[in-house]
Design a protein around this motif. Structure first.
Motif, PDB file in Angstrom:
ATOM      1  N   CYS A   1       0.885  -1.233   0.142  1.00  0.00           N
ATOM      2  CA  CYS A   1      -0.053   0.097  -0.057  1.00  0.00           C
ATOM      3  C   CYS A   1       0.999   1.164  -0.106  1.00  0.00           C
ATOM      4  O   CYS A   1       1.851   1.427   0.655  1.00  0.00           O
ATOM      5  CB  CYS A   1      -1.077   0.047   1.385  1.00  0.00           C
ATOM      6  SG  CYS A   1      -1.946   1.380   1.458  1.00  0.00           S
TER       7      CYS A   1
ATOM      8  N   HIS B   1       0.130   3.949   0.998  1.00  0.00           N
ATOM      9  CA  HIS B   1       0.210   5.041   2.196  1.00  0.00           C
ATOM     10  C   HIS B   1       0.816   4.293   3.419  1.00  0.00           C
ATOM     11  O   HIS B   1       1.511   4.835   4.289  1.00  0.00           O
ATOM     12  CB  HIS B   1      -1.448   5.155   2.529  1.00  0.00           C
ATOM     13  CG  HIS B   1      -1.785   6.016   3.721  1.00  0.00           C
ATOM     14  ND1 HIS B   1      -1.417   7.363   3.835  1.00  0.00           N
ATOM     15  CD2 HIS B   1      -2.261   5.610   5.072  1.00  0.00           C
ATOM     16  CE1 HIS B   1      -1.868   7.748   5.204  1.00  0.00           C
ATOM     17  NE2 HIS B   1      -2.355   6.750   5.669  1.00  0.00           N
ATOM     18  N   CYS B   2       0.300   2.947   4.056  1.00  0.00           N
ATOM     19  CA  CYS B   2       0.763   2.227   5.239  1.00  0.00           C
ATOM     20  C   CYS B   2       1.989   1.294   4.887  1.00  0.00           C
ATOM     21  O   CYS B   2       2.346   0.796   5.862  1.00  0.00           O
ATOM     22  CB  CYS B   2      -0.453   1.646   5.940  1.00  0.00           C
ATOM     23  SG  CYS B   2      -1.196   0.374   4.938  1.00  0.00           S
TER      24      CYS B   2
ATOM     25  N   TYR C   1      -3.352   1.231  -3.400  1.00  0.00           N
ATOM     26  CA  TYR C   1      -3.776   1.058  -1.734  1.00  0.00           C
ATOM     27  C   TYR C   1      -4.665   0.090  -1.560  1.00  0.00           C
ATOM     28  O   TYR C   1      -5.276  -0.756  -2.002  1.00  0.00           O
ATOM     29  CB  TYR C   1      -4.712   2.561  -1.664  1.00  0.00           C
ATOM     30  CG  TYR C   1      -3.814   3.682  -2.123  1.00  0.00           C
ATOM     31  CD1 TYR C   1      -2.974   4.428  -1.303  1.00  0.00           C
ATOM     32  CD2 TYR C   1      -4.095   4.141  -3.251  1.00  0.00           C
ATOM     33  CE1 TYR C   1      -2.426   5.510  -1.434  1.00  0.00           C
ATOM     34  CE2 TYR C   1      -3.380   5.319  -3.727  1.00  0.00           C
ATOM     35  CZ  TYR C   1      -2.441   6.125  -2.924  1.00  0.00           C
ATOM     36  OH  TYR C   1      -1.985   7.015  -3.266  1.00  0.00           O
ATOM     37  N   CYS C   2      -4.425  -0.232   0.056  1.00  0.00           N
ATOM     38  CA  CYS C   2      -5.341  -1.161   0.635  1.00  0.00           C
ATOM     39  C   CYS C   2      -6.796  -0.953   0.864  1.00  0.00           C
ATOM     40  O   CYS C   2      -7.654  -2.012   0.905  1.00  0.00           O
ATOM     41  CB  CYS C   2      -4.280  -1.646   1.968  1.00  0.00           C
ATOM     42  SG  CYS C   2      -4.448  -0.431   3.151  1.00  0.00           S
ATOM     43  N   SER C   3      -6.923   0.335   0.940  1.00  0.00           N
ATOM     44  CA  SER C   3      -8.569   0.558   1.003  1.00  0.00           C
ATOM     45  C   SER C   3      -8.663   1.932   0.551  1.00  0.00           C
ATOM     46  O   SER C   3      -7.782   2.828   0.153  1.00  0.00           O
ATOM     47  CB  SER C   3      -8.848   0.893   2.747  1.00  0.00           C
ATOM     48  OG  SER C   3      -7.802   1.752   3.375  1.00  0.00           O
TER      49      SER C   3
ATOM     50  N   HIS D   1      -7.402   4.919   2.584  1.00  0.00           N
ATOM     51  CA  HIS D   1      -5.974   5.404   2.675  1.00  0.00           C
ATOM     52  C   HIS D   1      -5.788   6.057   1.122  1.00  0.00           C
ATOM     53  O   HIS D   1      -4.785   6.862   1.139  1.00  0.00           O
ATOM     54  CB  HIS D   1      -5.097   4.130   2.653  1.00  0.00           C
ATOM     55  CG  HIS D   1      -4.960   3.635   3.975  1.00  0.00           C
ATOM     56  ND1 HIS D   1      -4.030   2.596   4.200  1.00  0.00           N
ATOM     57  CD2 HIS D   1      -5.242   3.883   5.177  1.00  0.00           C
ATOM     58  CE1 HIS D   1      -4.045   2.284   5.617  1.00  0.00           C
ATOM     59  NE2 HIS D   1      -4.905   3.292   6.200  1.00  0.00           N
ATOM     60  N   ARG D   2      -6.471   5.793   0.110  1.00  0.00           N
ATOM     61  CA  ARG D   2      -6.395   6.287  -1.116  1.00  0.00           C
ATOM     62  C   ARG D   2      -6.706   7.715  -1.078  1.00  0.00           C
ATOM     63  O   ARG D   2      -6.028   8.641  -1.391  1.00  0.00           O
ATOM     64  CB  ARG D   2      -7.090   5.793  -2.129  1.00  0.00           C
ATOM     65  CG  ARG D   2      -6.847   6.334  -3.710  1.00  0.00           C
ATOM     66  CD  ARG D   2      -8.040   5.858  -4.511  1.00  0.00           C
ATOM     67  NE  ARG D   2      -9.490   6.261  -4.284  1.00  0.00           N
ATOM     68  CZ  ARG D   2      -9.744   7.656  -4.663  1.00  0.00           C
ATOM     69  NH1 ARG D   2      -8.937   8.635  -5.072  1.00  0.00           N
ATOM     70  NH2 ARG D   2     -10.972   7.978  -4.583  1.00  0.00           N
TER      71      ARG D   2
ATOM     72  N   ARG E   1      -7.009   9.553   1.693  1.00  0.00           N
ATOM     73  CA  ARG E   1      -6.044  10.311   2.659  1.00  0.00           C
ATOM     74  C   ARG E   1      -4.715  10.420   2.136  1.00  0.00           C
ATOM     75  O   ARG E   1      -4.135  11.928   2.370  1.00  0.00           O
ATOM     76  CB  ARG E   1      -5.835   9.232   3.849  1.00  0.00           C
ATOM     77  CG  ARG E   1      -5.305  10.236   4.948  1.00  0.00           C
ATOM     78  CD  ARG E   1      -5.069   9.293   6.340  1.00  0.00           C
ATOM     79  NE  ARG E   1      -6.317   8.775   6.757  1.00  0.00           N
ATOM     80  CZ  ARG E   1      -6.679   7.509   7.408  1.00  0.00           C
ATOM     81  NH1 ARG E   1      -5.664   6.700   7.881  1.00  0.00           N
ATOM     82  NH2 ARG E   1      -7.891   7.391   7.818  1.00  0.00           N
ATOM     83  N   GLN E   2      -3.975   9.805   1.145  1.00  0.00           N
ATOM     84  CA  GLN E   2      -2.935  10.025   0.657  1.00  0.00           C
ATOM     85  C   GLN E   2      -2.884  11.006  -0.829  1.00  0.00           C
ATOM     86  O   GLN E   2      -1.897  12.002  -0.791  1.00  0.00           O
ATOM     87  CB  GLN E   2      -2.372   8.693   0.036  1.00  0.00           C
ATOM     88  CG  GLN E   2      -1.019   8.642  -0.502  1.00  0.00           C
ATOM     89  CD  GLN E   2       0.089   9.022   0.498  1.00  0.00           C
ATOM     90  OE1 GLN E   2       0.045   8.664   1.631  1.00  0.00           O
ATOM     91  NE2 GLN E   2       1.466   9.176   0.135  1.00  0.00           N
TER      92      GLN E   2
END
Length: 78
Positions: A47, A49-50, A67-69, A72-73, A75-76
């Motif tokens: 991912c 982000h994380c 991204y994993c979710s 997160h997409r 947020r990034q």
């Protein structure tokens, strides 16, 4: 005579244990493999982000990476 009976019991026990520990036949093993691995090996991607790794088929595509979710997409990428 009693030693012969004990010897037969020991051999029968050893034979039974070996039958229980014997590897499954190729047909049974193939069916088990197909049940546990439906798609086979998959490409794993991190991912953006994380950093957690997940299968590429489950990753969410964004403009800056995978991204994993969806959270997160967002947020990034803003």
């Amino acid at each position: 005579m009693k030693y012969l009976i004990w010897l037969l019991i020991v051999f029968a026990g050893i034979w039974w244990i070996r039958q229980q520990r014997q590897t499954p036949s190729d047909d049974t093993r193939d069916q088990t493999d197909k049940a546990t691995r439906p798609g086979g090996p998959q490409v794993m991607v991190p991912c953006a982000h994380c950093g957690v790794h997940l299968p590429k088929s489950e990753a969410i595509q964004g403009t800056q990476g995978l991204y994993c979710s969806e959270a997160h997409r967002q947020r990034q990428e803003g």
